[in-house]
Scaffold this motif. Structure first.
Motif, PDB file in Angstrom:
ATOM      1  N   ASP A 120      47.862  21.454  31.463  1.00 42.20           N
ATOM      2  CA  ASP A 120      47.784  21.275  32.910  1.00 42.20           C
ATOM      3  C   ASP A 120      48.310  22.507  33.641  1.00 42.20           C
ATOM      4  OD1 ASP A 120      50.482  21.100  32.341  1.00 42.20           O
ATOM      5  OD2 ASP A 120      50.798  19.193  33.401  1.00 42.20           O
ATOM      6  N   ARG A 121      48.608  23.557  32.897  1.00 42.91           N
ATOM      7  CA  ARG A 121      49.085  24.800  33.492  1.00 42.91           C
ATOM      8  C   ARG A 121      47.906  25.647  33.980  1.00 42.91           C
ATOM      9  NH1 ARG A 121      54.538  24.516  34.514  1.00 42.91           N
ATOM     10  NH2 ARG A 121      55.496  23.224  32.890  1.00 42.91           N
ATOM     11  N   VAL A 122      48.192  26.561  34.887  1.00 39.76           N
ATOM     12  CA  VAL A 122      47.158  27.476  35.376  1.00 39.76           C
ATOM     13  C   VAL A 122      46.921  28.557  34.332  1.00 39.76           C
ATOM     14  CG1 VAL A 122      46.580  29.211  37.126  1.00 39.76           C
ATOM     15  CG2 VAL A 122      47.734  27.079  37.789  1.00 39.76           C
ATOM     16  N   VAL A 123      45.680  28.720  33.933  1.00 39.47           N
ATOM     17  CA  VAL A 123      45.291  29.809  33.035  1.00 39.47           C
ATOM     18  C   VAL A 123      44.164  30.571  33.732  1.00 39.47           C
ATOM     19  CG1 VAL A 123      44.500  30.490  30.747  1.00 39.47           C
ATOM     20  CG2 VAL A 123      45.909  28.418  31.016  1.00 39.47           C
ATOM     21  N   ALA A 124      44.444  31.799  34.100  1.00 44.44           N
ATOM     22  CA  ALA A 124      43.496  32.601  34.877  1.00 44.44           C
ATOM     23  C   ALA A 124      43.107  33.858  34.115  1.00 44.44           C
ATOM     24  CB  ALA A 124      44.109  32.980  36.221  1.00 44.44           C
ATOM     25  N   VAL A 125      41.939  34.368  34.439  1.00 43.36           N
ATOM     26  CA  VAL A 125      41.396  35.577  33.817  1.00 43.36           C
ATOM     27  C   VAL A 125      41.302  36.667  34.879  1.00 43.36           C
ATOM     28  CG1 VAL A 125      39.365  36.561  32.704  1.00 43.36           C
ATOM     29  CG2 VAL A 125      40.102  34.250  32.111  1.00 43.36           C
ATOM     30  N   ALA A 126      41.650  37.892  34.500  1.00 44.30           N
ATOM     31  CA  ALA A 126      41.663  39.000  35.458  1.00 44.30           C
ATOM     32  C   ALA A 126      40.270  39.592  35.667  1.00 44.30           C
ATOM     33  CB  ALA A 126      42.629  40.083  34.987  1.00 44.30           C
ATOM     34  N   THR A 379      41.628  28.395  40.285  1.00 48.26           N
ATOM     35  CA  THR A 379      41.431  29.832  40.386  1.00 48.26           C
ATOM     36  C   THR A 379      39.939  30.139  40.264  1.00 48.26           C
ATOM     37  OG1 THR A 379      41.709  30.121  38.011  1.00 48.26           O
ATOM     38  CG2 THR A 379      43.672  30.327  39.374  1.00 48.26           C
ATOM     39  N   LEU A 380      39.550  31.304  40.769  1.00 49.07           N
ATOM     40  CA  LEU A 380      38.134  31.681  40.737  1.00 49.07           C
ATOM     41  C   LEU A 380      37.649  31.992  39.325  1.00 49.07           C
ATOM     42  CD1 LEU A 380      37.688  34.011  43.857  1.00 49.07           C
ATOM     43  CD2 LEU A 380      36.566  31.823  43.442  1.00 49.07           C
ATOM     44  N   ALA A 381      38.527  32.542  38.501  1.00 43.34           N
ATOM     45  CA  ALA A 381      38.119  32.965  37.163  1.00 43.34           C
ATOM     46  C   ALA A 381      39.042  32.353  36.118  1.00 43.34           C
ATOM     47  CB  ALA A 381      38.146  34.484  37.059  1.00 43.34           C
ATOM     48  N   THR A 382      38.483  31.531  35.249  1.00 44.49           N
ATOM     49  CA  THR A 382      39.226  30.869  34.183  1.00 44.49           C
ATOM     50  C   THR A 382      38.554  31.169  32.843  1.00 44.49           C
ATOM     51  OG1 THR A 382      37.913  28.836  34.224  1.00 44.49           O
ATOM     52  CG2 THR A 382      39.767  28.983  35.782  1.00 44.49           C
ATOM     53  N   PRO A 383      39.250  30.939  31.733  1.00 50.18           N
ATOM     54  CA  PRO A 383      38.584  31.144  30.437  1.00 50.18           C
ATOM     55  C   PRO A 383      37.314  30.322  30.287  1.00 50.18           C
ATOM     56  CG  PRO A 383      40.954  30.994  30.125  1.00 50.18           C
ATOM     57  CD  PRO A 383      40.693  30.641  31.564  1.00 50.18           C
ATOM     58  N   SER A 384      37.311  29.104  30.798  1.00 56.57           N
ATOM     59  CA  SER A 384      36.126  28.251  30.636  1.00 56.57           C
ATOM     60  C   SER A 384      34.933  28.773  31.426  1.00 56.57           C
ATOM     61  CB  SER A 384      36.459  26.812  31.061  1.00 56.57           C
ATOM     62  OG  SER A 384      37.357  26.222  30.143  1.00 56.57           O
ATOM     63  N   ASN A 385      35.160  29.156  32.698  1.00 56.36           N
ATOM     64  CA  ASN A 385      33.994  29.623  33.447  1.00 56.36           C
ATOM     65  C   ASN A 385      33.636  31.072  33.135  1.00 56.36           C
ATOM     66  OD1 ASN A 385      35.565  31.318  35.179  1.00 56.36           O
ATOM     67  ND2 ASN A 385      35.744  29.737  36.746  1.00 56.36           N
TER      68      ASN A 385
END
Length: 413
Positions: A120-126, A379-385
Motif C-alpha cells: 500500500d506504499r507509493v512506488v513511483a518511477v522517474a 502518481t503519474l508513473a508507476t511500475p505497473s503503468n
C-alpha cells in the motif's frame, strides 16, 4: 504543516546527489535526506556533509538492517542494482522512487511491478517527461480527438553528440553488459510517452541500428588514446578538453567527472579517468543510432528514432491524423503546433518556460512523489503503468539483435 519526507538516497552519483539531493536542500519542508547508501566513501561523505546526515551505509543490507527512521527511499544506483534494491525496499515497507530505467531486464521490471502491487506504499518511477507541461499538453491534444484518427507517428530522440560521448561512449552506459541497452536506458520514457498517448496498443515491431561511429576503424589519423596526450586532431567533435575544460560551467556533466571543478582538477580527471579517453578506442559497445518501426492494432504506424549525432539535445515529434497534424519540439525551445487539414490554419499552443532538469520534469516529479506519500493520490508513473513501455524497449532490442519481427503480445510469454 506536514513534516518533511524522511528519505534515504541509494546511489549518490549524478542523479542521487545532484538532482534528488539538491532538490531536498532547496525544499527542506518537503523532503529531508536522513541517510545515504553508496559503496564509494567520497560520495557518501559528500552527501553526509551537504545534508548533515548521520547515517551513511556502504551496502544496501547495512541500511535495511539499521532500523533508521525513514519514510522513503530514492533508488539512483547503477541500473543492474535497481531490481534488488527496489524489491527489498518495497518489502521493507518504504515508499520508493526508482530512477529510470526501472531495471536492466524485463523480468526485473515485472518483479518490481509485482512487488509494488502487493504494497500500500507509493512506488513511483522517474519517467520525468510525464511531469512536464510540454508532454502533458501534447498528451491532452492527441487524446482529445482533435487530430482525428491517428495514422502515423514519428518520435525522435536526438541526443547531442557531446552527450552521446559523455554517457554512452566514455561513461556509465558505454557497456550494455554493465548497464542496459541504450534503447532501454535512453528511450524507456520515450516509449512511455508513446504508450501514454496512443489510443491503440502496439501489435508488432522491427528494429535496426548499430554502433556506427565510435570504433577504432573510424578514428582520425593521428588520434591519441587520450585527448590530453595532447591529441593533434584539432577538429574532433568529441574532444574532451572542449567538453569539460570550459571554466564558465561547472554543472552537469562536469561534476560527473570530478568533485574538483578547478582547471587542475578537471585536467587530472581527463588524464587519469575514463572521460579523457579517445571515443574511437574507449571500447563502447552500445548503438549510436537505432530505429524502431511499430504497427498498432488499429493499423496505424509509429516510428521511434534514437541517435547520438545531433547538434543539440532535442526531442521532435509528429502525429498525423485524419483531421490534423501535430508537430512538436522539446528542447531549448518548446513548441506544440497543430495544423488543421480543412482550413490549413496552424495553431501554436503556448508552453510556459520552465527551468530545471528535463524541462522542469525533475522538480515536478519529486513534488508529486512527496504529495502522493502525504495524500495517497496516484502518481503519474508507476511500475505497473510503465510495463508496456519496457516491453516495447526490450522487444526492440531483441528485434535489433535477431532481425526478427516481434509480436508484442507474445514477447513476455
Amino acid at each position: 504543516m506536514s513534516l518533511p519526507l524522511r528519505t534515504v538516497i541509494i546511489g549518490a552519483g549524478q542523479r542521487g546527489r545532484h538532482v534528488y539531493g539538491a532538490w531536498a536542500l532547496h525544499n527542506p519542508n518537503a523532503m529531508s535526506i536522513v541517510g545515504v547508501v553508496d559503496p564509494i566513501d567520497e560520495r557518501r561523505a559528500a552527501v553526509v556533509a551537504e545534508h548533515k546526515v548521520v547515517a551513511g551505509f556502504g551496502k544496501l543490507d547495512d541500511f535495511l538492517g539499521s532500523g533508521i527512521g525513514a519514510d522513503a527511499v530514492i533508488i539512483a544506483s547503477p541500473d543492474r542494482e535497481h531490481e534488488q534494491a527496489a524489491v527489498s525496499c518495497i518489502e521493507a515497507g518504504y515508499h520508493v522512487l526508482i530512477e529510470k530505467p526501472v531495471a536492466h531486464t524485463f523480468d526485473g521490471v515485472q518483479a518490481i511491478a509485482e512487488a509494488a502491487d502487493r504494497t500500500d506504499r507509493v512506488v513511483a518511477v522517474a519517467h520525468v517527461l510525464r511531469y512536464t507541461e510540454f508532454f502533458q499538453v501534447l498528451h491532452d491534444v492527441v487524446r482529445s480527438g482533435r487530430l482525428g484518427d491517428l495514422v502515423t507517428v514519428t518520435h525522435r530522440e536526438n541526443v547531442a553528440a557531446w552527450h552521446m560521448a559523455h554517457s554512452f561512449v566514455r561513461g556509465n552506459w558505454a557497456s550494455a553488459a554493465e548497464s542496459s541497452p541504450m534503447i532501454v536506458a535512453k528511450c524507456c520514457h520515450d516509449f512511455d510517452i508513446l504508450t501514454w498517448n496512443l489510443d491503440s496498443p502496439i501489435a508488432s515491431l522491427t528494429s535496426n541500428g548499430s554502433l556506427f561511429e565510435f570504433k577504432p576503424d573510424r578514428s582520425p589519423a593521428g588520434a591519441t588514446e587520450r585527448c590530453t596526450s595532447p591529441c593533434p586532431v584539432s577538429d574532433c567533435p568529441y574532444d574532451a578538453r572542449r567538453i569539460y575544460l570550459d571554466q564558465s560551467y561547472s554543472g552537469w556533466p562536469v561534476h560527473v567527472i570530478t568533485d574538483d571543478p578547478s582547471h587542475e582538477g578537471r585536467m587530472a580527471a581527463l588524464e587519469q579517468g575514463p572521460y579523457g579517453r579517445c571515443v574511437y578506442t574507449a571500447g563502447s559497445d552500445v548503438v549510436d543510432h537505432q530505429v524502431v518501426s511499430m504497427e498498432l492494432e488499429s493499423g496505424a504506424t509509429a516510428t521511434l528514432i534514437m541517435h547520438g549525432h545531433s547538434h543539440e539535445e532535442q526531442r521532435t515529434m509528429r502525429y498525423d491524423g485524419t483531421r490534423a497534424t501535430l508537430r512538436a519540439t522539446f528542447g531549448a525551445s518548446q513548441v506544440v503546433e497543430v495544423i488543421d487539414h480543412v482550413t490549413g490554419q496552424a495553431e501554436s499552443i503556448p508552453i510556459s518556460s520552465r527551468s530545471g532538469g528535463h524541462g522542469g520534469g525533475d522538480e515536478a516529479m519529486l513534488a508529486a512523489f512527496v504529495d502522493s506519500v502525504r495524500t495517497g493520490h496516484d502518481t503519474l508513473a508507476t511500475p505497473s503503468n510503465a510495463l508496456a513501455a519496457y516491453e516495447l524497449a526490450f522487444a526492440a532490442e531483441q528485434a535489433r539483435l535477431t532481425g526478427d519481427r516481434i509480436v508484442v503480445r507474445e514477447f513476455s510469454v
